[in-house]
Design an enzyme around this catalytic site. Sequence first.
Site, short mmCIF file in Angstrom:
data_model
loop_
_atom_site.label_atom_id
_atom_site.label_comp_id
_atom_site.label_asym_id
_atom_site.label_seq_id
_atom_site.Cartn_x
_atom_site.Cartn_y
_atom_site.Cartn_z
N TYR A 196 -42.66 7.14 -51.06
CA TYR A 196 -43.17 5.97 -51.80
C TYR A 196 -44.72 5.93 -51.35
O TYR A 196 -45.64 5.93 -52.02
CB TYR A 196 -42.56 4.51 -51.76
CG TYR A 196 -43.34 3.60 -52.21
CD1 TYR A 196 -44.04 3.38 -53.36
CD2 TYR A 196 -44.12 2.93 -51.39
CE1 TYR A 196 -45.04 2.53 -53.96
CE2 TYR A 196 -45.24 2.04 -51.42
CZ TYR A 196 -45.61 1.67 -52.98
OH TYR A 196 -46.85 0.85 -53.16
N GLU A 202 -50.49 -0.46 -47.65
CA GLU A 202 -48.89 -0.26 -47.82
C GLU A 202 -47.84 -0.14 -46.92
O GLU A 202 -46.79 -0.60 -47.48
CB GLU A 202 -49.04 1.41 -48.44
CG GLU A 202 -49.99 1.44 -49.65
CD GLU A 202 -49.43 1.03 -50.83
OE1 GLU A 202 -48.23 0.67 -50.91
OE2 GLU A 202 -50.10 0.81 -52.05
N ASP A 241 -41.18 2.31 -56.39
CA ASP A 241 -40.69 1.25 -55.46
C ASP A 241 -39.68 0.09 -56.35
O ASP A 241 -39.36 0.63 -57.37
CB ASP A 241 -41.95 0.53 -55.08
CG ASP A 241 -42.43 -0.32 -56.33
OD1 ASP A 241 -42.28 -0.16 -57.42
OD2 ASP A 241 -43.43 -1.32 -56.00
#
Length: 351
Positions: free
Chosen positions: A116, A33, A134
């Site tokens: 996020y 991520e 996102d």
Amino acid sequence: MTFSEQLTNWYLPNKRDLPWRNTQDPYKIWLSEIILQQTRIEQGLSYYYTFVEKYPTVADLAAAELDAVLKDWEGLGYYSRARNLHFTANSVMDSLNGKFPNSYEELLKLKGVGTYTAAAISSFASKEKRAVVDGNVYRVLGRLYNIEDPIDANPGKKRYQEIADDLISDKYPDLHNQAIMEFGATHCTKHKPKCETCIFQKQCLAFQKNTIDSRPVKKKKNKIQNRYLNFYHIADQNNFLIQQRTDKGIWFQLYQLPLHESLDKRGFDNHIPNLELLGDFEIFSIHPDRNLIHLLSHQKLHIRFWKIEVKELKKIEQHQLVSLADPVAKAFPKPISEFLQNQLKPKLFQK
DNA sequence: AAGCCGGGGTT
DNA sequence: AACCCAGGCTT
């Protein structure tokens, strides 16, 4: 059938096989991520493989030198991500006994992890019901609901998050989050979305109102600043000089060639290196080498490399000597590493 | 709320 | 040339 059910029914037969989708290890999901923040999957993929290979656990990452982590991050951009990555690995070792958190609230405390990323990791690693928002989600929801609120202002951000929170599935929040991002990335794309074959065509307000191309709405436009950089490749027969960037701003803590920044284009055009600032070397030659323009999202860098041959290089304050044969031990900004790579090539193959 | 932070791909 | 990409931090 709920929206989430329709979405995951589309996802399962259409999903790409991505490596971070085959693990529930919060550490590895976190790696993916952070790497993928503002980064295309195709660009981040090789970095993900490098990091899980070299740093298979958070302890391995924490034990590494920051310079080594930055080197592995070289070329990916947004280098604060790498610094925060290293910092967070150490904080997990020191404060959490090396156990990487998998809950939204704990993840949100980590440096470099925002709403996020905390939602993504907690849903994927522990199936916590936290909806990701996102760039893909902004586009999909902006079109489905024909939302006119800008995504780069607080009211809009809040509204998008509320809608996402409302849509996410109770039982399969992980699948739902993967699915909505995959749908945005491969079907509801920015350019030429596949509306003809879209399962949501009948309920898509932007499709009905013919506003697909103007959703989502964004208000800010970024302006770019011109900067003029002279980099000096100062070398004797064996070594050349590098220095670490210590000023806040672009490329913080990366290495570079000795730099003189001109104030404007005129100063840049008239600039000639003055080595007295650097030390008393016996100079054989000074000449400009290559010019290039390097574009960042918010700056236009006009770069000139100078080749300066001296008799005998000495280590000077704030600089390091590096062997000409092995110039890439540290992390350099893209234009610098590219220049140094070119220096290594035999002159026969240079244009 | 606005600005800053990279490099690369697409149109 | 403009925009965007599995955003977050600082001011």
